[in-house]
Design a protein around this motif. Structure first.
Motif, PDB file in Angstrom:
ATOM      1  N   GLU A   1      12.249   3.958  -1.879  1.00  0.00           N
ATOM      2  CA  GLU A   1      11.958   5.380  -2.508  1.00  0.00           C
ATOM      3  C   GLU A   1      10.189   5.500  -2.360  1.00  0.00           C
ATOM      4  O   GLU A   1       9.759   6.799  -1.395  1.00  0.00           O
ATOM      5  CB  GLU A   1      11.965   5.367  -4.299  1.00  0.00           C
ATOM      6  CG  GLU A   1      11.384   6.878  -4.631  1.00  0.00           C
ATOM      7  CD  GLU A   1      12.802   7.899  -4.236  1.00  0.00           C
ATOM      8  OE1 GLU A   1      12.698   8.932  -4.480  1.00  0.00           O
ATOM      9  OE2 GLU A   1      13.629   7.183  -3.890  1.00  0.00           O
ATOM     10  N   PHE A   2       9.651   4.199  -1.705  1.00  0.00           N
ATOM     11  CA  PHE A   2       8.667   4.093  -1.360  1.00  0.00           C
ATOM     12  C   PHE A   2       8.150   3.730   0.548  1.00  0.00           C
ATOM     13  O   PHE A   2       7.290   4.087   0.871  1.00  0.00           O
ATOM     14  CB  PHE A   2       8.012   3.387  -2.031  1.00  0.00           C
ATOM     15  CG  PHE A   2       7.217   3.411  -3.649  1.00  0.00           C
ATOM     16  CD1 PHE A   2       6.811   4.486  -3.594  1.00  0.00           C
ATOM     17  CD2 PHE A   2       7.917   3.313  -4.006  1.00  0.00           C
ATOM     18  CE1 PHE A   2       6.392   5.184  -5.091  1.00  0.00           C
ATOM     19  CE2 PHE A   2       8.349   3.515  -5.772  1.00  0.00           C
ATOM     20  CZ  PHE A   2       7.520   4.494  -5.840  1.00  0.00           C
ATOM     21  N   PHE A   3       9.646   4.066   1.109  1.00  0.00           N
ATOM     22  CA  PHE A   3       9.809   3.470   2.196  1.00  0.00           C
ATOM     23  C   PHE A   3       9.154   1.962   2.352  1.00  0.00           C
ATOM     24  O   PHE A   3       7.991   1.938   4.112  1.00  0.00           O
ATOM     25  CB  PHE A   3       9.218   4.957   3.408  1.00  0.00           C
ATOM     26  CG  PHE A   3      10.041   5.864   2.790  1.00  0.00           C
ATOM     27  CD1 PHE A   3      11.075   5.903   3.254  1.00  0.00           C
ATOM     28  CD2 PHE A   3       9.202   7.037   2.046  1.00  0.00           C
ATOM     29  CE1 PHE A   3      11.565   7.238   3.483  1.00  0.00           C
ATOM     30  CE2 PHE A   3      10.177   8.217   1.952  1.00  0.00           C
ATOM     31  CZ  PHE A   3      11.393   8.127   2.629  1.00  0.00           C
TER      32      PHE A   3
ATOM     33  N   PRO B   1       0.483  -1.334  -0.307  1.00  0.00           N
ATOM     34  CA  PRO B   1       0.401   0.011   0.333  1.00  0.00           C
ATOM     35  C   PRO B   1       0.724   1.514   0.118  1.00  0.00           C
ATOM     36  O   PRO B   1       0.173   1.970  -0.364  1.00  0.00           O
ATOM     37  CB  PRO B   1      -0.808  -0.093   0.972  1.00  0.00           C
ATOM     38  CG  PRO B   1      -1.064  -1.377   1.607  1.00  0.00           C
ATOM     39  CD  PRO B   1       0.042  -2.161   1.049  1.00  0.00           C
ATOM     40  N   TYR B   2       2.106   1.463   0.668  1.00  0.00           N
ATOM     41  CA  TYR B   2       2.686   2.725   0.063  1.00  0.00           C
ATOM     42  C   TYR B   2       3.573   2.737  -0.639  1.00  0.00           C
ATOM     43  O   TYR B   2       3.785   3.542  -1.071  1.00  0.00           O
ATOM     44  CB  TYR B   2       4.228   2.127   1.094  1.00  0.00           C
ATOM     45  CG  TYR B   2       4.194   1.747   2.410  1.00  0.00           C
ATOM     46  CD1 TYR B   2       2.700   2.019   2.842  1.00  0.00           C
ATOM     47  CD2 TYR B   2       5.364   1.761   3.621  1.00  0.00           C
ATOM     48  CE1 TYR B   2       2.662   1.866   4.592  1.00  0.00           C
ATOM     49  CE2 TYR B   2       4.716   1.891   4.568  1.00  0.00           C
ATOM     50  CZ  TYR B   2       3.914   1.128   5.591  1.00  0.00           C
ATOM     51  OH  TYR B   2       4.073   1.137   6.470  1.00  0.00           O
TER      52      TYR B   2
ATOM     53  N   LEU C   1       0.328  -8.922  -0.179  1.00  0.00           N
ATOM     54  CA  LEU C   1      -0.231  -9.917   0.258  1.00  0.00           C
ATOM     55  C   LEU C   1      -1.891  -9.155   0.642  1.00  0.00           C
ATOM     56  O   LEU C   1      -2.732  -9.320   0.271  1.00  0.00           O
ATOM     57  CB  LEU C   1      -0.823 -10.578   1.117  1.00  0.00           C
ATOM     58  CG  LEU C   1       0.724 -12.107   0.477  1.00  0.00           C
ATOM     59  CD1 LEU C   1       1.034 -12.683   1.991  1.00  0.00           C
ATOM     60  CD2 LEU C   1      -0.296 -12.959  -1.108  1.00  0.00           C
ATOM     61  N   GLU C   2      -1.568  -7.955   2.537  1.00  0.00           N
ATOM     62  CA  GLU C   2      -2.758  -6.881   2.070  1.00  0.00           C
ATOM     63  C   GLU C   2      -3.447  -6.080   1.310  1.00  0.00           C
ATOM     64  O   GLU C   2      -4.797  -6.440   1.517  1.00  0.00           O
ATOM     65  CB  GLU C   2      -2.266  -6.414   3.470  1.00  0.00           C
ATOM     66  CG  GLU C   2      -3.130  -5.237   4.071  1.00  0.00           C
ATOM     67  CD  GLU C   2      -2.674  -4.470   5.172  1.00  0.00           C
ATOM     68  OE1 GLU C   2      -2.361  -3.548   5.758  1.00  0.00           O
ATOM     69  OE2 GLU C   2      -1.765  -6.450   6.660  1.00  0.00           O
ATOM     70  N   GLY C   3      -2.104  -5.883   0.113  1.00  0.00           N
ATOM     71  CA  GLY C   3      -3.311  -5.077  -0.828  1.00  0.00           C
ATOM     72  C   GLY C   3      -4.054  -5.839  -1.869  1.00  0.00           C
ATOM     73  O   GLY C   3      -4.683  -5.227  -1.760  1.00  0.00           O
TER      74      GLY C   3
END
Length: 281
Positions: A122-124, A84-85, A135-137
């Motif tokens: 870059e997206f931490f 999600p990040y 998997l959560e996404g």
């Protein structure tokens, strides 16, 4: 057996003003030809900041263009980075649903976590948590595909309030699900989730045969579907050249596939990071 093409959009230097324009236009012409010749898939991955190796940071745009230049070939979004990040699940669900509609139900949806610090940093996205985030996404996206309305999602990395996703995908209950796999453990994980395994040919044919057997054995015995439909398929991306001139094929293979292997290693794993940056390594 089904055949298709995989578009990383690699682009060796030197670059000119027209380099990327020409690259994408040529790829679209190849996709049109693939459709006319009866190929069954075209795939495009999502990568960020990997110069030369993969100029494919917005595959949803490329694949949308492909959908309007073809009639029969499957449009494989392979992969979407679903932590999600990087991509919020709602935006992923919206893009996939729209692509499925404008392609008349030809979209396949494959997920991945991203492999390298060049991208993930870059997206931490922490390396240790990227698979869990992926998997959560994916789970959130699947629920948004089928929920009418979507009941909301409470996760470790993302919380989404109840909303009705519009539009919904053309294929019901949702497009076929796949997962990028780079080793035996991830192949077995795909089987347990009931999704297709999208793999690479970095192993011998004999080892690949064992991986395929292990995938289907695990699918039959241990599958607990992550989606509302299963997709028991196994795909392997392989370098392929065909010409009547063997010497020419060897030269082209050394230049093209040789650069692919170099780019993968240098820009994804072994190259130097940006001077002065310490927060992503």
């Amino acid at each position: 057996m089904k055949f298709g093409g995989f578009y990383e959009h690699q682009l060796p230097r030197p670059w000119s003003r027209e380099s990327e324009h020409t690259l994408l236009k040529n790829a679209l012409e190849q996709v049109e030809l693939s459709d006319r010749l009866g190929y069954e898939y075209i795939w495009a991955p999502e990568h960020h900041f990997l110069e030369e190796y993969a100029h494919s940071s917005a595959p949803e745009i490329f694949l949308a263009a492909c959908s309007q230049r073809t009639r029969n070939v499957r449009i494989g979004h392979g992969i979407v980075q679903t932590p999600p990040y990087i991509n919020h699940p709602a935006r992923v669900a919206e893009r996939i649903a729209t692509l499925d509609l404008i392609s008349d139900g030809r979209c396949d949806f494959s997920v991945g976590a991203g492999a390298t610090e060049t991208e993930l940093g870059e997206f931490f996205v922490p390396q240790a948590e990227k698979k869990e985030m992926m998997l959560e996404g994916l789970r959130a996206v699947v629920e948004m595909f089928v929920g009418e309305p979507f009941a909301g999602f409470e996760g470790k990395y993302v919380t989404i309030p109840p909303r009705n996703l519009v539009p919904k995908p053309y294929q019901k209950p949702h497009p076929p699900l796949w997962m990028a796999c780079s080793n035996r453990a991830s192949i077995l994980q795909a089987a347990r989730l009931g999704v297709g395994a999208l793999t690479f040919s970095f192993v011998s044919p004999e080892k690949a045969q064992h991986w395929v057997k292990d995938y289907y054995d695990t699918f039959e015995k241990e599958c607990v579907p992550v989606g509302y439909a299963v997709n028991p398929q196994f795909a392997i991306t392989c370098p392929f050249l065909c010409d009547r001139d063997e010497q020419r094929v060897q030269q082209l293979g050394a230049e093209s596939y040789g650069f692919f292997i170099y780019g993968l290693g240098h820009y994804s794993f072994f190259g130097e990071h940006e001077p002065g940056r310490t927060d992503i390594w």
